[in-house]
Motif scaffolding. Sequence first.
Motif, short mmCIF file in Angstrom:
data_model
loop_
_atom_site.label_atom_id
_atom_site.label_comp_id
_atom_site.label_asym_id
_atom_site.label_seq_id
_atom_site.Cartn_x
_atom_site.Cartn_y
_atom_site.Cartn_z
N SER A 127 -18.53 -15.84 41.72
CA SER A 127 -17.73 -14.98 40.84
C SER A 127 -17.49 -13.61 41.48
O SER A 127 -16.39 -13.06 41.38
CB SER A 127 -18.37 -14.85 39.46
N LEU A 128 -18.50 -13.05 42.16
CA LEU A 128 -18.29 -11.78 42.86
C LEU A 128 -17.29 -11.95 44.01
O LEU A 128 -16.42 -11.10 44.21
CB LEU A 128 -19.62 -11.24 43.41
N TYR A 185 -13.64 -9.96 44.17
CA TYR A 185 -13.20 -9.09 45.26
C TYR A 185 -12.06 -9.72 46.07
O TYR A 185 -11.20 -9.00 46.59
CB TYR A 185 -14.37 -8.70 46.16
N ALA A 186 -12.03 -11.04 46.19
CA ALA A 186 -10.92 -11.69 46.91
C ALA A 186 -9.61 -11.46 46.18
O ALA A 186 -8.59 -11.16 46.81
CB ALA A 186 -11.19 -13.19 47.06
N PHE A 187 -9.64 -11.55 44.86
CA PHE A 187 -8.42 -11.28 44.10
C PHE A 187 -8.06 -9.81 44.16
O PHE A 187 -6.90 -9.45 44.33
CB PHE A 187 -8.59 -11.72 42.64
N ASN A 207 -6.07 -7.43 39.80
CA ASN A 207 -7.31 -6.94 39.20
C ASN A 207 -7.76 -7.86 38.07
O ASN A 207 -7.09 -7.96 37.05
CB ASN A 207 -7.11 -5.51 38.67
N LEU A 208 -8.88 -8.52 38.29
CA LEU A 208 -9.48 -9.31 37.23
C LEU A 208 -10.26 -8.37 36.32
O LEU A 208 -10.72 -7.32 36.77
CB LEU A 208 -10.42 -10.36 37.83
N ILE A 230 -18.90 -0.09 37.85
CA ILE A 230 -19.98 -0.51 38.74
C ILE A 230 -19.41 -1.30 39.91
O ILE A 230 -19.88 -1.15 41.04
CB ILE A 230 -21.02 -1.38 37.97
N LEU A 231 -18.40 -2.12 39.63
CA LEU A 231 -17.83 -2.97 40.68
C LEU A 231 -16.81 -2.21 41.50
O LEU A 231 -15.96 -1.55 41.12
CB LEU A 231 -17.20 -4.22 40.07
#
Length: 178
Positions: free
Chosen positions: A154-155, A159-161, A168-169, A177-178
């Motif tokens: 999921s991380l 970041y791939a998207f 932006n998901l 935080i992300l």
Amino acid sequence: MSSSPTDERSVEDARPPQGQDRAQYGVCAFLALLGTAVLVDGLGIPHVTSSTDPVGPRAVPVLLGALLLVVAVLYAVDVARGGHGEPEAGEDVDLSRGIDWRTVLLLIGAFVVNAVLIERLGWVISGALLFWGTAFALGNRHHVRNLLIAVTLSLTTFYAFAIGLGVNLPAGVLQGIL
């Protein structure tokens, strides 16, 4: 290499009897409806051409819709003549067993939980639950390892998207935080 009696079942044994596979007409009807929808939608596109595009945007949907209708008719004729799909010889599925509803319902549950929680908790948490729930539903019982893999997936997809595609998901509770 010896084979058990169940391994010796041939592809012929798994075939439905001739003329009794009426479900294929449903596929024909679906293809016809899809072809009609694509054709009608394509015909609704204004006919605009230019020197760089002499065909216009209407040609591909109209051609695709027409081809879907042709395939639907040809498939219906084939089914009416007794044609049917050949089961894959290497398929490792016991066709005499019914549907595993527990697995299907667990998979549906994982997708519904993801859909409900993605805005509130964000993709990283809901995606991890989706990946972990899918592994659980499919029978993997290494819970801690699956959770670590799910969080990593999921991380990585988050970041791939965001970086790779510029999409932006939702970050949800992890915003900032992300």
